[in-house]
Design an enzyme around this catalytic site. Sequence first.
Site, mmCIF file in Angstrom:
data_model
loop_
_atom_site.group_PDB
_atom_site.id
_atom_site.type_symbol
_atom_site.label_atom_id
_atom_site.label_comp_id
_atom_site.label_asym_id
_atom_site.label_seq_id
_atom_site.Cartn_x
_atom_site.Cartn_y
_atom_site.Cartn_z
ATOM 1 N N GLN A 1 0.834 -1.207 0.000
ATOM 2 C CA GLN A 1 0.000 0.000 0.000
ATOM 3 C C GLN A 1 0.875 1.266 0.000
ATOM 4 O O GLN A 1 1.961 1.265 0.576
ATOM 5 C CB GLN A 1 -0.905 0.004 1.231
ATOM 6 C CG GLN A 1 -1.801 -1.218 1.342
ATOM 7 C CD GLN A 1 -3.076 -1.111 0.506
ATOM 8 O OE1 GLN A 1 -3.384 -0.062 -0.041
ATOM 9 N NE2 GLN A 1 -3.792 -2.209 0.401
ATOM 10 N N GLU B 1 -2.744 -15.208 -4.194
ATOM 11 C CA GLU B 1 -2.087 -14.058 -4.838
ATOM 12 C C GLU B 1 -1.471 -14.527 -6.153
ATOM 13 O O GLU B 1 -0.801 -15.557 -6.184
ATOM 14 C CB GLU B 1 -1.006 -13.497 -3.890
ATOM 15 C CG GLU B 1 -0.016 -12.538 -4.495
ATOM 16 C CD GLU B 1 -0.620 -11.260 -5.080
ATOM 17 O OE1 GLU B 1 -1.494 -10.657 -4.416
ATOM 18 O OE2 GLU B 1 -0.236 -10.893 -6.188
ATOM 19 N N ASP C 1 -9.412 -8.075 -1.483
ATOM 20 C CA ASP C 1 -8.832 -6.741 -1.720
ATOM 21 C C ASP C 1 -8.315 -6.708 -3.159
ATOM 22 O O ASP C 1 -7.109 -6.705 -3.410
ATOM 23 C CB ASP C 1 -7.687 -6.519 -0.716
ATOM 24 C CG ASP C 1 -7.049 -5.146 -0.864
ATOM 25 O OD1 ASP C 1 -7.580 -4.297 -1.612
ATOM 26 O OD2 ASP C 1 -6.000 -4.923 -0.225
ATOM 27 N N CYS D 1 -10.198 -0.080 -3.694
ATOM 28 C CA CYS D 1 -9.675 1.252 -4.020
ATOM 29 C C CYS D 1 -10.503 1.906 -5.121
ATOM 30 O O CYS D 1 -10.090 2.923 -5.677
ATOM 31 C CB CYS D 1 -8.198 1.180 -4.413
ATOM 32 S SG CYS D 1 -7.908 0.105 -5.807
HETATM 33 C C1 LIG Z 1 -4.952 -3.989 -4.161
HETATM 34 S S1 LIG Z 1 -3.677 -5.163 -4.051
HETATM 35 C C2 LIG Z 1 -3.938 -5.773 -2.428
HETATM 36 C C3 LIG Z 1 -2.812 -6.540 -1.799
HETATM 37 C C4 LIG Z 1 -2.876 -6.740 -0.284
HETATM 38 N N1 LIG Z 1 -4.179 -7.160 0.155
HETATM 39 C C5 LIG Z 1 -2.442 -5.489 0.449
HETATM 40 O O1 LIG Z 1 -3.307 -4.755 0.946
HETATM 41 O O2 LIG Z 1 -1.234 -5.224 0.503
HETATM 42 C C6 LIG Z 1 -4.246 -6.415 -5.107
HETATM 43 C C7 LIG Z 1 -3.342 -7.630 -5.212
HETATM 44 O O3 LIG Z 1 -3.996 -8.578 -6.058
HETATM 45 C C8 LIG Z 1 -3.032 -9.179 -6.906
HETATM 46 N N2 LIG Z 1 -3.829 -9.661 -8.053
HETATM 47 C C9 LIG Z 1 -4.260 -8.963 -9.127
HETATM 48 N N3 LIG Z 1 -5.075 -9.733 -9.889
HETATM 49 C C10 LIG Z 1 -5.139 -10.936 -9.279
HETATM 50 C C11 LIG Z 1 -5.827 -12.151 -9.566
HETATM 51 N N4 LIG Z 1 -6.626 -12.276 -10.624
HETATM 52 N N5 LIG Z 1 -5.688 -13.182 -8.703
HETATM 53 C C12 LIG Z 1 -4.870 -13.066 -7.611
HETATM 54 N N6 LIG Z 1 -4.214 -11.942 -7.283
HETATM 55 C C13 LIG Z 1 -4.342 -10.888 -8.107
HETATM 56 C C14 LIG Z 1 -2.020 -8.116 -7.180
HETATM 57 O O4 LIG Z 1 -0.769 -8.691 -7.522
HETATM 58 C C15 LIG Z 1 -1.975 -7.386 -5.821
HETATM 59 O O5 LIG Z 1 -1.011 -7.953 -4.986
#
Ligand SMILES: C[S@@+](CC[C@H](N)C(=O)[O-])C[C@H]1O[C@@H](n2cnc3c(N)ncnc32)[C@H](O)[C@@H]1O
Length: 398
Positions: free
Chosen positions: A232, A279, A327, A354
């Site tokens: 973040q 993830e 998330d 977000c």
């Molecule tokens: C908004 S971030 C949130 C990460 C964590 N919850 C944090 O707050 O630090 C979204 C995460 O989802 C991962 N991501 C994006 N698309 C995805 C998918 N289809 N399946 C799994 N992870 C995914 C990204 O790599 C990223 O780490």
Amino acid sequence: MLVSTEQPLPTLEVEIERLLPGGVGLAHAEGFTLFVSLAAPGDVVRVQIDRLRGKVAFASVLEVIKPSPVRVEPPCPYFGRCGGCDFQQLNYEAQLQAKVEIIRDCFHRIANIADFPEIAIHPSPNQWQYRARANWQYDPLTLHFGYFEAGSHRVCDVEVCAVLLPDLQNTLSDLRAHIRNDSFPGAVKNVEAVADDEGVSMSPAWDGFETKKVSRRIGDETYHFSADAFFQVNHELLVPLVHEATRNARGAVALDLYCGVGLFTVPLARRFERVVGVESNPTSARFAQLNLQNAQLESARIITARVGDWLSRKASEFEAVDFLLLDPPRAGAENVVINGILARRPREISYVSCDPATLSRDLKKLLAAGYFLDSVAAFDMFPQTHHVETVVRLTARF
Ligand SMILES: C[S@@+](CC[C@H](N)C(=O)[O-])C[C@H]1O[C@@H](n2cnc3c(N)ncnc32)[C@H](O)[C@@H]1O
């Protein structure tokens, strides 16, 4: 009369009624709905129509005729050109209020929710110099280094960025010095950088700039990450964010979807007998594993997969899920993800988002399936921009 003809399109005097999702000001004139960028609610402005789509006009401010009481002079010299900060024309109170209104607007219009709990917004302790992550662009033809201009892929050349943490500003200045000295690698068009307490991790790595492991202590937990993993941007709000997303979460089994480096997985693993984090980025997933190992939390495991694929493949793995946190990135959760969640019927859902628009789209499906909206909390993770982080807590009523 405003008509869609040849360029240049006409100018108009309008009053800005309020700010909408996307951060644009709403106005009406001559039968048209206008979306005015970089406006303040209550402004009387002369606008230029940039684009027409049916009865909707996209416009920009030519002249502020009567400024809104909440309008302030944007301090950044790149304001209006750089695509980064589109709320600098508002005082901080007005920024916070606009973000709550944006969430309310999305809940009403997209999720069709008539009544929802009061939305409290947590202000950012720092309104400037808060960003611990930057994504810079380089144009080897113009030698511009900075951020994309609003709505384009032209690079706005930025010497000083007022929202960066001082360490990242120093890195920006160092990289710009390499461009001036002709020692910047021409093939690098995009640079990710993250700062922790001790230094900066950069991707791609070159000549002394390393994609090194950095770490940050958030509350009682330590998280390791690098420029190749998501973390973040505003660290000062992470203790209340994690608290809101996980408060009162209890039970045997928890899922943390889109878990990144485990910001929520680690605290969940302290409370649940079994936790699975999912993830898709292998670097983030490795850091999540490391962060759990360092905290000696063996009840949790990390799956490196796309959430939709994992939920479809593992349809029967969990008989009963007590708590599910998701998330996702700005695009929200795909249909396959919402369907996979509903198939598991978690007792409680915590949705961290977000983007209030995609959150509302997904919320509509979860509410229709029998979830009840318990609470909504907003976090001003991105001061000076229209972006806002929202945490929604839901409980099953079936
Ligand atoms: C908004 S971030 C949130 C990460 C964590 N919850 C944090 O707050 O630090 C979204 C995460 O989802 C991962 N991501 C994006 N698309 C995805 C998918 N289809 N399946 C799994 N992870 C995914 C990204 O790599 C990223 O780490």
